[in-house]
Design a protein around this motif. Structure first.
Motif, mmCIF file in Angstrom:
data_model
loop_
_atom_site.group_PDB
_atom_site.id
_atom_site.type_symbol
_atom_site.label_atom_id
_atom_site.label_comp_id
_atom_site.label_asym_id
_atom_site.label_seq_id
_atom_site.Cartn_x
_atom_site.Cartn_y
_atom_site.Cartn_z
ATOM 1 N N THR A 79 -3.130 0.265 -3.450
ATOM 2 C CA THR A 79 -2.697 -1.024 -2.916
ATOM 3 C C THR A 79 -2.110 -1.884 -4.024
ATOM 4 O O THR A 79 -2.445 -1.731 -5.196
ATOM 5 C CB THR A 79 -3.884 -1.765 -2.275
ATOM 6 O OG1 THR A 79 -4.925 -1.952 -3.244
ATOM 7 C CG2 THR A 79 -4.448 -0.980 -1.090
ATOM 8 N N GLU A 136 -4.884 6.588 -1.380
ATOM 9 C CA GLU A 136 -4.186 5.352 -1.040
ATOM 10 C C GLU A 136 -4.327 4.338 -2.158
ATOM 11 O O GLU A 136 -5.428 4.089 -2.667
ATOM 12 C CB GLU A 136 -4.716 4.769 0.260
ATOM 13 C CG GLU A 136 -3.953 3.519 0.716
ATOM 14 C CD GLU A 136 -4.362 3.074 2.106
ATOM 15 O OE1 GLU A 136 -5.317 3.653 2.647
ATOM 16 O OE2 GLU A 136 -3.725 2.151 2.649
ATOM 17 N N SER A 158 0.842 -1.197 0.000
ATOM 18 C CA SER A 158 0.000 0.000 0.000
ATOM 19 C C SER A 158 0.875 1.243 0.000
ATOM 20 O O SER A 158 2.032 1.199 0.431
ATOM 21 C CB SER A 158 -0.931 0.020 1.212
ATOM 22 O OG SER A 158 -0.188 0.119 2.415
#
Length: 201
Positions: free
Chosen positions: A127, A125, A65
Motif C-alpha cells: 500500500t 499486497e 495499493s
C-alpha cells in the motif's frame, strides 16, 4: 491341605505378578522414559529460504495499493522433525520446548506441521507505493537445533530438531536495503543492477 495349598499358590502368583510389574517399571526407567525432564539447547542455526518470487515490479506513479502475483521457485515440503524423540517427552513436547526457548511468535510460525511451498500465499499486497522498482517474495525461516533431554535416574537423550520460527511474504522497494537474508536473495534476483537492495545482496 488342598485348600491351604491353593491359597499358597494364589499368593505366590500375586507375588510373581508384583515382581513382574516392578521389573517392567525398572526396565522403563533404564530405557530413559521420563515426562518431566529438562532441555539443554545448543548449535541453534537459522536458514532463510525464498519459496516464491514475483516478477520484477515497476510502479509508474504513486498508487494506493498493488498486488504482486507470486510464482513458486522452491517445491520442497518442509516438515517439523525430532530425531530421536525422547521416551515420555513426545515430539510435540520437544517442539514446544524449543519454541519456548526461542520465544517463537506462533502467529508468525503458523500452526501447520508442514510448509508446502507449492501452496500458500499467491500474491503480496503493498500500500501507498511510490514510483520506482520493487520486489516481492515468500519465505520460510528454518531453525536447526541440538538438544539434550535430562531426567533424574535415567540416561540423557541427545537429539536434533528441524523446525521454523517464521513464514511469510513481503514487498519492498529496490531503493532501500533488504530487511533479511531472504530479502537480499530476492532483491539480487529481481531488482535492477545498481539498486541499493541489489548492491547489498
Amino acid at each position: 491341605m488342598y485348600m491351604r495349598r491353593r491359597t499358597w499358590v494364589a499368593g505366590a502368583a500375586l507375588v510373581a505378578l508384583a515382581a513382574g510389574l516392578t521389573a517392567c517399571s525398572d526396565s522403563d526407567t533404564r530405557a530413559g522414559s521420563c515426562t518431566d525432564g529438562t532441555y539443554t539447547w545448543s548449535g541453534v542455526e537459522r536458514t532463510q529460504k525464498v519459496t516464491k518470487l514475483a516478477a520484477p515490479i515497476t510502479i509508474a506513479r504513486t498508487t494506493a495499493s498493488y498486488k504482486a502475483p507470486l510464482e513458486v521457485i522452491d517445491t520442497v515440503v518442509y516438515s517439523r522433525t525430532v530425531t530421536p524423540v525422547p521416551p515420555g517427552a513426545g515430539r510435540s513436547g520437544v517442539l514446544a520446548a524449543l519454541d519456548e526457548h526461542l520465544d517463537v511468535d506462533e502467529s508468525k510460525a503458523g500452526a501447520r506441521g508442514v510448509v508446502d511451498t507449492r501452496h500458500g500465499d499467491s500474491y503480496v499486497e503493498g500500500t501507498a507505493l511510490h514510483k520506482g522498482a520493487y520486489y516481492a517474495w515468500s519465505y520460510v525461516d528454518l531453525v536447526d537445533a541440538d538438544f539434550t533431554y535430562t531426567c533424574e535416574d535415567v540416561d540423557p537423550v541427545k537429539g536434533h530438531v528441524r523446525t521454523w520460527d517464521e513464514i511469510g511474504s513481503d514487498l519492498r522497494p529496490c531503493a532501500e536495503a533488504a530487511p533479511s537474508d531472504s530479502g537480499r536473495e530476492a532483491a539480487a534476483r529481481r531488482c535492477p543492477t545498481g539498486s541499493k537492495a541489489a548492491r547489498e545482496a
